[in-house]
Design an enzyme around this catalytic site. Sequence first.
Site, PDB file in Angstrom:
ATOM      1  N   TRP A   1      -3.128  -4.609   6.747  1.00 16.68           N
ATOM      2  CA  TRP A   1      -4.112  -5.673   7.050  1.00 16.68           C
ATOM      3  C   TRP A   1      -3.729  -6.976   6.345  1.00 16.68           C
ATOM      4  CZ3 TRP A   1      -8.565  -6.857   3.450  1.00 16.68           C
ATOM      5  CH2 TRP A   1      -9.512  -7.706   4.026  1.00 16.68           C
TER       6      TRP A   1
ATOM      7  N   GLN B   1       0.551 -12.867   6.962  1.00 12.24           N
ATOM      8  CA  GLN B   1       1.007 -13.506   5.711  1.00 12.24           C
ATOM      9  C   GLN B   1       2.505 -13.290   5.457  1.00 12.24           C
ATOM     10  OE1 GLN B   1      -0.709 -11.655   2.234  1.00 12.24           O
ATOM     11  NE2 GLN B   1       0.285 -13.020   0.792  1.00 12.24           N
TER      12      GLN B   1
ATOM     13  N   TYR C   1      -5.560  -5.869  13.576  1.00  8.03           N
ATOM     14  CA  TYR C   1      -4.798  -6.591  12.544  1.00  8.03           C
ATOM     15  C   TYR C   1      -3.765  -7.499  13.223  1.00  8.03           C
ATOM     16  CZ  TYR C   1      -6.739  -3.156   9.214  1.00  8.03           C
ATOM     17  OH  TYR C   1      -7.577  -2.359   8.460  1.00  8.03           O
TER      18      TYR C   1
ATOM     19  N   ASN D   1       2.865  -0.023  -8.082  1.00  8.79           N
ATOM     20  CA  ASN D   1       1.579   0.638  -7.844  1.00  8.79           C
ATOM     21  C   ASN D   1       1.684   2.164  -7.767  1.00  8.79           C
ATOM     22  OD1 ASN D   1       0.782  -1.985  -7.822  1.00  8.79           O
ATOM     23  ND2 ASN D   1       0.281  -2.086  -5.646  1.00  8.79           N
TER      24      ASN D   1
ATOM     25  N   PRO E   1      -8.348  -0.790  -2.763  1.00  7.86           N
ATOM     26  CA  PRO E   1      -8.575  -0.173  -4.074  1.00  7.86           C
ATOM     27  C   PRO E   1      -8.393  -1.167  -5.222  1.00  7.86           C
ATOM     28  CG  PRO E   1      -6.457   0.501  -3.161  1.00  7.86           C
ATOM     29  CD  PRO E   1      -7.174  -0.227  -2.067  1.00  7.86           C
TER      30      PRO E   1
HETATM   31  P1  NDP Z   1      -5.499  -3.879  -2.061  1.00 11.44           P
HETATM   32  O1  NDP Z   1      -6.805  -3.929  -2.740  1.00 11.44           O
HETATM   33  O2  NDP Z   1      -4.497  -2.857  -2.494  1.00 11.44           O
HETATM   34  O3  NDP Z   1      -4.856  -5.353  -2.133  1.00 11.44           O
HETATM   35  C1  NDP Z   1      -3.515  -5.528  -1.756  1.00 11.44           C
HETATM   36  C2  NDP Z   1      -3.047  -6.918  -2.140  1.00 11.44           C
HETATM   37  O4  NDP Z   1      -3.098  -7.082  -3.554  1.00 11.44           O
HETATM   38  C3  NDP Z   1      -1.578  -7.083  -1.769  1.00 11.44           C
HETATM   39  O5  NDP Z   1      -1.396  -7.448  -0.418  1.00 11.44           O
HETATM   40  C4  NDP Z   1      -1.128  -8.141  -2.756  1.00 11.44           C
HETATM   41  O6  NDP Z   1      -1.561  -9.414  -2.275  1.00 11.44           O
HETATM   42  C5  NDP Z   1      -1.921  -7.767  -4.010  1.00 11.44           C
HETATM   43  N1  NDP Z   1      -1.158  -6.836  -4.860  1.00 11.44           N
HETATM   44  C6  NDP Z   1      -0.806  -5.555  -4.567  1.00 11.44           C
HETATM   45  N2  NDP Z   1      -0.121  -5.011  -5.574  1.00 11.44           N
HETATM   46  C7  NDP Z   1      -0.047  -5.957  -6.537  1.00 11.44           C
HETATM   47  C8  NDP Z   1       0.543  -5.972  -7.821  1.00 11.44           C
HETATM   48  N3  NDP Z   1       1.189  -4.898  -8.317  1.00 11.44           N
HETATM   49  N4  NDP Z   1       0.431  -7.113  -8.555  1.00 11.44           N
HETATM   50  C9  NDP Z   1      -0.209  -8.199  -8.084  1.00 11.44           C
HETATM   51  N5  NDP Z   1      -0.782  -8.243  -6.846  1.00 11.44           N
HETATM   52  C10 NDP Z   1      -0.704  -7.117  -6.088  1.00 11.44           C
HETATM   53  O7  NDP Z   1      -5.695  -3.573  -0.530  1.00 11.44           O
HETATM   54  P2  NDP Z   1      -5.926  -4.458   0.818  1.00 11.44           P
HETATM   55  O8  NDP Z   1      -7.075  -5.355   0.661  1.00 11.44           O
HETATM   56  O9  NDP Z   1      -4.611  -5.028   1.209  1.00 11.44           O
HETATM   57  O10 NDP Z   1      -6.319  -3.306   1.820  1.00 11.44           O
HETATM   58  C11 NDP Z   1      -5.446  -2.183   1.948  1.00 11.44           C
HETATM   59  C12 NDP Z   1      -5.544  -1.565   3.300  1.00 11.44           C
HETATM   60  O11 NDP Z   1      -6.844  -1.052   3.526  1.00 11.44           O
HETATM   61  C13 NDP Z   1      -5.330  -2.503   4.482  1.00 11.44           C
HETATM   62  O12 NDP Z   1      -3.979  -2.810   4.704  1.00 11.44           O
HETATM   63  C14 NDP Z   1      -5.921  -1.692   5.596  1.00 11.44           C
HETATM   64  O13 NDP Z   1      -5.008  -0.692   6.003  1.00 11.44           O
HETATM   65  C15 NDP Z   1      -7.122  -1.065   4.910  1.00 11.44           C
HETATM   66  N6  NDP Z   1      -8.360  -1.836   5.179  1.00 11.44           N
HETATM   67  C16 NDP Z   1      -9.316  -1.267   5.973  1.00 11.44           C
HETATM   68  C17 NDP Z   1     -10.478  -1.921   6.271  1.00 11.44           C
HETATM   69  C18 NDP Z   1     -11.489  -1.251   7.138  1.00 11.44           C
HETATM   70  O14 NDP Z   1     -12.432  -1.899   7.565  1.00 11.44           O
HETATM   71  N7  NDP Z   1     -11.348   0.014   7.442  1.00 11.44           N
HETATM   72  C19 NDP Z   1     -10.753  -3.279   5.765  1.00 11.44           C
HETATM   73  C20 NDP Z   1      -9.711  -3.789   4.907  1.00 11.44           C
HETATM   74  C21 NDP Z   1      -8.569  -3.080   4.618  1.00 11.44           C
HETATM   75  P3  NDP Z   1      -0.778 -10.803  -2.596  1.00 11.44           P
HETATM   76  O15 NDP Z   1       0.580 -10.474  -3.133  1.00 11.44           O
HETATM   77  O16 NDP Z   1      -0.745 -11.517  -1.299  1.00 11.44           O
HETATM   78  O17 NDP Z   1      -1.669 -11.504  -3.578  1.00 11.44           O
END
Ligand code: NDP
Length: 335
Positions: A22, A28, A55, A296, A208
């Site tokens: 997502w 992005q 997505y 992670n 998470p």
């Molecule tokens: P997270 O809470 O894991 O956030 C991920 C984002 O955090 C990354 O894209 C990155 O963003 C940042 N990040 C990850 N690892 C690190 C790190 N080690 N250090 C610093 N920044 C980090 O999850 P998402 O919000 O991306 O959601 C995960 C998945 O959940 C989605 O892809 C989708 O499959 C599902 N989802 C489902 C929904 C539903 O309605 N069922 C709604 C939303 C999500 P960046 O580098 O850009 O800052």
Amino acid sequence: MVAYRHLGSSGLKITEITYGNWLTHGSQVEADTAIECVHTALDLGITSFDTADVYANGAAEEVLGRALAGQRRESLEIFTKVYWPVGPMGANDVGLSRKHIMEGLNASLRRLGTDYVDLYQAHRYDYETPLEETMAAFADVLRSGKALYIGVSEWTADQIRSGQEMAGQMGFRLVSNQPQYSALWRVIEERVVPACSELGMGQVVWSPMAEGILSGKYLPGQPAPEGSRATDSRGGARMISRWMRPEVLSAVQALRPVAQDVGLSMPQLAIAWVLQHDFVSAAIVGASRPSQLAENVQACGVSLPQDVMEAVDAALGEVVERDPDRTQSPNPRPA
Ligand code: NDP
């Protein structure tokens, strides 16, 4: 090592860290980096992948399909979803009607380049379609072999109970729920988790790390780091804005010594916290670059003692959202 967990009480095993795309793939993140992320996930032992038709309006499924091309299909668990408006967003390109479920799944399979998905999920509850019609369509999807298991996402406890009862009458079971869950967002604990545990359904939880907030990289009163979700004008910045409040960002900084004490980085603490809960079948993590995945996955196998779990609660205090009424399915086409 990334371990496998059963998806609820089903026979399907999925990796406790699942990679979701997502806001990243088809949006992005450039395609090359997206594909590199998927290959890194595979190298790290992640075999479960979560996406949705909505997505990047189909582009995320396409990128994932390209990234997984050539892999042994039996060694992958691919999840997608149906409900939000897609394509040209016509009258029937939305919701959980029989028409949209059948057409939506066929379109997802084409984009993903596979004959079946392992888990097909109702992305929200559809108030406009009779539940019986939705469940009958899912029963036929299972019989067709185009999806192997059915789950829901962000349904309330009552909706899950009704859905499971009707599924039973039609000869199948809902195996999972996909809710938001993190140390900051705990609204499922009071009603949804007990209902699902009773019904044998696992939680495949999203965000998470609260979209990156729990990584601790967003500092109160300071500009967001370059290249982070909070600077992404294609959608990420808007989605994460609900977390970008000074009181939340300050509380998250109070987690830094808690993480240091147990020898974890803040992202690892956030994911390890989620994985401590045995009702969680998998944490679906996002990543905009391969190095984030490598960091992670180190959360796997970490056992956090009770005093550390309590220290997380104490650090976050009042900013944790627990209200069970926050589990909702909003109008898919807000005015
Ligand atoms: P997270 O809470 O894991 O956030 C991920 C984002 O955090 C990354 O894209 C990155 O963003 C940042 N990040 C990850 N690892 C690190 C790190 N080690 N250090 C610093 N920044 C980090 O999850 P998402 O919000 O991306 O959601 C995960 C998945 O959940 C989605 O892809 C989708 O499959 C599902 N989802 C489902 C929904 C539903 O309605 N069922 C709604 C939303 C999500 P960046 O580098 O850009 O800052």
